[in-house]
Scaffold this active site. Sequence first.
Site, PDB file in Angstrom:
ATOM      1  N   ALA A  86       0.831  -1.200   0.000  1.00 29.51           N
ATOM      2  CA  ALA A  86       0.000   0.000   0.000  1.00 29.51           C
ATOM      3  C   ALA A  86       0.861   1.245   0.000  1.00 29.51           C
ATOM      4  O   ALA A  86       1.993   1.224   0.478  1.00 29.51           O
ATOM      5  CB  ALA A  86      -0.920  -0.005   1.225  1.00 29.51           C
ATOM      6  N   SER A  87       0.321   2.307  -0.558  1.00 26.41           N
ATOM      7  CA  SER A  87       0.988   3.600  -0.605  1.00 26.41           C
ATOM      8  C   SER A  87       2.385   3.435  -1.207  1.00 26.41           C
ATOM      9  O   SER A  87       2.507   2.967  -2.339  1.00 26.41           O
ATOM     10  CB  SER A  87       1.002   4.241   0.784  1.00 26.41           C
ATOM     11  OG  SER A  87       1.367   5.598   0.691  1.00 26.41           O
ATOM     12  N   GLY A  88       3.447   3.780  -0.466  1.00 29.87           N
ATOM     13  CA  GLY A  88       4.803   3.618  -0.995  1.00 29.87           C
ATOM     14  C   GLY A  88       5.129   2.175  -1.324  1.00 29.87           C
ATOM     15  O   GLY A  88       5.889   1.892  -2.247  1.00 29.87           O
TER      16      GLY A  88
END
Length: 195
Positions: A80-82
Amino acid sequence: LPRYAWKPTIRNAATDPTGYATLAKTLDRAFAVRKARAVALVINSPGGSPSQSHLIFRRIRQLAEEKNIPVLAFIEDVGASGGYMLACAGDEIICDDYSIVGSIGVVGGKLAMKGVYDKHGIDTESISRGENSGIFSTTDKFSESERKVVERMMKVVYEQFTSKAAEGRKMKQEDLEKLAGAQVYTGRVAKRLGL
């Protein structure tokens, strides 16, 4: 996996303050394996620093192109995200039906500790120049001017993130942006949506 594949494991590398520095040698070794037919990234990361995630993403793509080796990104529990940005460096993303995937978004802020300081009799004093020079000071909340600066910066980072994710998944940016907004998906849904 192909017989000669090397698999560096990425566990919260994006949140490590030395994220890229921590992984640089591992990535170089992974892509230096003679006769390797692929490099597999094992990712289990909720994300972290956008700059560290991007540095790692760029290095993976640079090495993949230099060595002409495909990259397989395996998302374990969370990409998720990065962590998702890192997965987008893969030519293919593989995950479980129950993996958490996505969270293409940007969050930012600061601790505003003035109330704590006041309660404990702590005073701060600073000398600054420039309207927004105290933008990340922990003494006060953002001023209206500082808030606008942070919002502009976050907009740019968000646009860069969605651009990288769209490029990595070979999607139009406007199509990917419909799936972004920090939404998270299960692996099964993410596959159906092209993530």
